[in-house]
Design a protein around this motif. Structure first.
Motif, PDB file in Angstrom:
ATOM      1  N   LEU A 175       0.846  -1.191   0.000  1.00  0.00           N
ATOM      2  CA  LEU A 175       0.000   0.000   0.000  1.00  0.00           C
ATOM      3  C   LEU A 175       0.884   1.246   0.000  1.00  0.00           C
ATOM      4  CD1 LEU A 175      -2.555  -1.154   2.716  1.00  0.00           C
ATOM      5  CD2 LEU A 175      -3.034  -0.913   0.271  1.00  0.00           C
ATOM      6  N   PRO A 176       0.429   2.334  -0.624  1.00  0.00           N
ATOM      7  CA  PRO A 176      -0.757   2.447  -1.473  1.00  0.00           C
ATOM      8  C   PRO A 176      -0.596   1.629  -2.752  1.00  0.00           C
ATOM      9  CG  PRO A 176       0.548   4.434  -1.673  1.00  0.00           C
ATOM     10  CD  PRO A 176       1.197   3.616  -0.583  1.00  0.00           C
ATOM     11  N   MET A 177      -1.704   1.371  -3.435  1.00  0.00           N
ATOM     12  CA  MET A 177      -1.727   0.453  -4.558  1.00  0.00           C
ATOM     13  C   MET A 177      -1.431   1.176  -5.868  1.00  0.00           C
ATOM     14  SD  MET A 177      -5.070  -1.574  -3.132  1.00  0.00           S
ATOM     15  CE  MET A 177      -5.328  -2.620  -4.563  1.00  0.00           C
ATOM     16  N   THR A 178      -0.399   0.718  -6.553  1.00  0.00           N
ATOM     17  CA  THR A 178      -0.008   1.275  -7.847  1.00  0.00           C
ATOM     18  C   THR A 178      -0.417   0.314  -8.967  1.00  0.00           C
ATOM     19  OG1 THR A 178       2.174   0.300  -7.512  1.00  0.00           O
ATOM     20  CG2 THR A 178       1.914   2.633  -6.944  1.00  0.00           C
ATOM     21  N   GLU A 179      -0.372   0.831 -10.186  1.00  0.00           N
ATOM     22  CA  GLU A 179      -0.856   0.056 -11.335  1.00  0.00           C
ATOM     23  C   GLU A 179       0.003  -1.161 -11.660  1.00  0.00           C
ATOM     24  OE1 GLU A 179      -2.540   4.175 -11.741  1.00  0.00           O
ATOM     25  OE2 GLU A 179      -0.581   3.321 -11.226  1.00  0.00           O
ATOM     26  N   ASP A 180       1.218  -1.214 -11.152  1.00  0.00           N
ATOM     27  CA  ASP A 180       2.106  -2.323 -11.481  1.00  0.00           C
ATOM     28  C   ASP A 180       1.994  -3.500 -10.511  1.00  0.00           C
ATOM     29  OD1 ASP A 180       3.212  -1.021  -9.314  1.00  0.00           O
ATOM     30  OD2 ASP A 180       5.254  -0.968 -10.118  1.00  0.00           O
ATOM     31  N   LEU A 181       1.085  -3.439  -9.566  1.00  0.00           N
ATOM     32  CA  LEU A 181       0.886  -4.568  -8.648  1.00  0.00           C
ATOM     33  C   LEU A 181       0.367  -5.793  -9.399  1.00  0.00           C
ATOM     34  CD1 LEU A 181      -0.857  -2.945  -5.544  1.00  0.00           C
ATOM     35  CD2 LEU A 181       1.498  -3.749  -5.705  1.00  0.00           C
ATOM     36  N   ALA A 182       0.690  -6.966  -8.896  1.00  0.00           N
ATOM     37  CA  ALA A 182       0.146  -8.192  -9.463  1.00  0.00           C
ATOM     38  C   ALA A 182      -1.376  -8.192  -9.335  1.00  0.00           C
ATOM     39  CB  ALA A 182       0.728  -9.404  -8.746  1.00  0.00           C
ATOM     40  N   GLN A 183      -2.052  -8.692 -10.356  1.00  0.00           N
ATOM     41  CA  GLN A 183      -3.510  -8.779 -10.341  1.00  0.00           C
ATOM     42  C   GLN A 183      -3.919 -10.223 -10.080  1.00  0.00           C
ATOM     43  OE1 GLN A 183      -3.694  -6.462 -14.196  1.00  0.00           O
ATOM     44  NE2 GLN A 183      -5.585  -5.709 -13.243  1.00  0.00           N
ATOM     45  N   ALA A 184      -4.547 -10.439  -8.937  1.00  0.00           N
ATOM     46  CA  ALA A 184      -4.957 -11.785  -8.518  1.00  0.00           C
ATOM     47  C   ALA A 184      -6.305 -11.692  -7.821  1.00  0.00           C
ATOM     48  CB  ALA A 184      -3.909 -12.398  -7.588  1.00  0.00           C
ATOM     49  N   GLN A 217      -3.700   2.395 -28.613  1.00  0.00           N
ATOM     50  CA  GLN A 217      -3.268   2.912 -27.319  1.00  0.00           C
ATOM     51  C   GLN A 217      -3.926   2.112 -26.198  1.00  0.00           C
ATOM     52  OE1 GLN A 217      -0.927   5.596 -27.204  1.00  0.00           O
ATOM     53  NE2 GLN A 217      -0.919   4.897 -29.328  1.00  0.00           N
ATOM     54  N   ALA A 218      -3.184   1.872 -25.114  1.00  0.00           N
ATOM     55  CA  ALA A 218      -3.706   1.102 -23.975  1.00  0.00           C
ATOM     56  C   ALA A 218      -3.243   1.754 -22.681  1.00  0.00           C
ATOM     57  CB  ALA A 218      -3.218  -0.341 -24.043  1.00  0.00           C
ATOM     58  N   PHE A 219      -4.199   2.143 -21.847  1.00  0.00           N
ATOM     59  CA  PHE A 219      -3.873   2.848 -20.611  1.00  0.00           C
ATOM     60  C   PHE A 219      -4.619   2.220 -19.440  1.00  0.00           C
ATOM     61  CE2 PHE A 219      -3.585   5.956 -24.065  1.00  0.00           C
ATOM     62  CZ  PHE A 219      -2.288   6.417 -23.891  1.00  0.00           C
ATOM     63  N   PHE A 220      -3.937   2.187 -18.291  1.00  0.00           N
ATOM     64  CA  PHE A 220      -4.528   1.668 -17.060  1.00  0.00           C
ATOM     65  C   PHE A 220      -4.252   2.666 -15.943  1.00  0.00           C
ATOM     66  CE2 PHE A 220      -3.429  -1.873 -19.751  1.00  0.00           C
ATOM     67  CZ  PHE A 220      -4.569  -2.654 -19.734  1.00  0.00           C
ATOM     68  N   TYR A 221      -5.299   3.020 -15.203  1.00  0.00           N
ATOM     69  CA  TYR A 221      -5.149   4.017 -14.140  1.00  0.00           C
ATOM     70  C   TYR A 221      -5.912   3.589 -12.896  1.00  0.00           C
ATOM     71  CZ  TYR A 221      -3.657   7.125 -17.940  1.00  0.00           C
ATOM     72  OH  TYR A 221      -3.000   7.688 -19.011  1.00  0.00           O
ATOM     73  N   ASN A 222      -5.283   3.757 -11.734  1.00  0.00           N
ATOM     74  CA  ASN A 222      -5.979   3.659 -10.457  1.00  0.00           C
ATOM     75  C   ASN A 222      -6.604   5.008 -10.130  1.00  0.00           C
ATOM     76  OD1 ASN A 222      -5.044   1.053 -10.170  1.00  0.00           O
ATOM     77  ND2 ASN A 222      -3.471   1.550  -8.670  1.00  0.00           N
ATOM     78  N   LEU A 223      -7.811   4.981  -9.586  1.00  0.00           N
ATOM     79  CA  LEU A 223      -8.478   6.223  -9.197  1.00  0.00           C
ATOM     80  C   LEU A 223      -8.939   6.143  -7.748  1.00  0.00           C
ATOM     81  CD1 LEU A 223     -10.715   7.080 -12.303  1.00  0.00           C
ATOM     82  CD2 LEU A 223      -8.465   8.010 -11.707  1.00  0.00           C
ATOM     83  N   GLY A 224      -8.353   6.972  -6.917  1.00  0.00           N
ATOM     84  CA  GLY A 224      -8.736   7.091  -5.518  1.00  0.00           C
ATOM     85  C   GLY A 224      -8.142   8.363  -4.963  1.00  0.00           C
ATOM     86  N   THR A 225      -8.514   8.706  -3.768  1.00  0.00           N
ATOM     87  CA  THR A 225      -7.966   9.929  -3.172  1.00  0.00           C
ATOM     88  C   THR A 225      -6.586   9.689  -2.590  1.00  0.00           C
ATOM     89  OG1 THR A 225      -8.886   9.472  -0.974  1.00  0.00           O
ATOM     90  CG2 THR A 225     -10.300  10.655  -2.536  1.00  0.00           C
ATOM     91  N   GLY A 226      -6.267   8.422  -2.267  1.00  0.00           N
ATOM     92  CA  GLY A 226      -5.004   8.121  -1.605  1.00  0.00           C
ATOM     93  C   GLY A 226      -5.053   8.312  -0.102  1.00  0.00           C
ATOM     94  N   THR A 227      -6.170   8.817   0.401  1.00  0.00           N
ATOM     95  CA  THR A 227      -6.343   9.022   1.843  1.00  0.00           C
ATOM     96  C   THR A 227      -7.518   8.169   2.309  1.00  0.00           C
ATOM     97  OG1 THR A 227      -5.558  11.299   1.646  1.00  0.00           O
ATOM     98  CG2 THR A 227      -6.726  10.709   3.679  1.00  0.00           C
TER      99      THR A 227
END
Length: 329
Positions: free
Chosen positions: A127-136, A245-255
């Protein structure tokens, strides 16, 4: 741009329609109204009632309306139900979405914005969670979203589809003017459930687990306002101009906020006491989930406008106090 919003009568989709109009785009809504509401529709926006997996129907809408980009908010999203009814979730979330993508390819619509989820990560490695984390994923809901992400990668490579997938955290809040908001049947999101307990529509709110390794012992989650989410989806449009084009984004406040903090925020905003019952942990609830949204902020210029739990709860309370029984449809 002419934009088809699939699931545009639902919670996030209806808010995105409003944000599209504010940004100067021309939305068109397609929804089967299984979970969407006619009351969430914007009257001046064209509306087509039907299923995203009906290729003939969707193809006609795409051609007749001159659609240039499709936004997808039409997944089933109840985690518990996905465990007990996986056929339902794979059929709608994967198979029907594949039909939608097929007909888009056939008629030449090559831009796609996908509502994904942090549930694709399962229990995060850090944590915090970034886009490069393993997806399981640990449930069929999260797995179906990941399956679609993988389909999109393949279509981008093979056919030049340009897409963005947004993995967001706990969508919350309502439009500032209180005209549209959150009305799920059944309701599973914490903020509306706590509001219901505050006004007596529920006897109490249960806290599942008070012994987590968090500041107050309750789970931490990242609550992000639905309009903030919507603006990110629109901010990516310019990046989809080139094929493939291929994009991946996390969306959160981070708090993140704890369950107790959400309850306290509802009490402050409503001025009402919330009856609480402490219960045991639920299986599969991680102690904390919150986003690192640096990538979206840097690449899209995305900014969180609703930067506190009180601001988010204020908009939710505005909607619920004006619509105590939800939409009347």
């Amino acid at each position: 741009m002419k934009v088809l919003v699939v699931g545009g009568a639902g919670y996030i989709g209806s808010h995105c329609v409003r944000q599209l109009i504010a940004a100067g785009h021309e939305p068109v809504v397609l929804d089967n109204l299984v979970y969407g509401h006619k009351g969430a529709l914007t009257p001046e926006v064209p509306f087509y009632e039907g299923d995203l997996g009906d290729k003939e129907f969707v193809g006609k809408v795409l051609k007749d309306e001159g659609i240039e980009l499709v936004m997808h908010f039409a997944a089933y999203c109840f985690v518990g139900e996905s465990v007990t009814e996986p056929f339902k979730y794979y059929e709608n979330n994967v198979v029907a979405t594949l039909r939608l993508l097929e007909v888009m390819h056939e008629v030449g619509v090559k831009k796609f914005v996908f509502s994904s989820t942090c549930a694709t990560y399962g229990v995060p490695e850090r944590l915090p969670m970034t886009e490069d984390l393993a997806q399981a994923p640990i449930n069929p809901y999260g797995q179906t979203k990941l399956d679609v992400e993988n389909i999109l990668k393949a279509l981008s490579h093979a056919y030049g589809l340009s897409f963005a997938a947004f993995r967001y955290f706990n969508a919350a809040g309502a439009s500032v003017d209180g005209s549209i908001g959150e009305d799920h049947q059944p309701e599973t999101h914490l903020i509306p459930l706590v509001i219901d307990a505050a006004v007596g529509k529920r006897e109490n709110i249960k806290i599942f687990g008070t012994d987590y390794d968090t500041p107050d012992g309750t789970c931490l989650r990242d609550y992000v306002h639905v309009d903030d989410l919507s603006r990110a989806h629109i901010a990516v449009f310019d990046k989809l101009s080139e094929p493939g084009q291929a994009f991946f984004y996390n969306l959160g406040t981070g708090t993140p906020n704890s369950v107790r903090e959400v309850i306290s925020a509802v009490e402050r905003v409503t001025g009402k006491k919330v009856p609480v019952i402490e219960d045991v942990r639920r299986p599969g609830d991680p102690p904390a989930l919150f986003a690192d949204s640096t990538k979206a902020q840097t690449e899209l210029g995305w900014k969180v406008e609703f930067d506190s739990i009180d601001k988010i709860v204020e908009t939710a309370w505005n909607w619920h106090s004006k619509n105590p029984n939800g939409y009347n449809d």
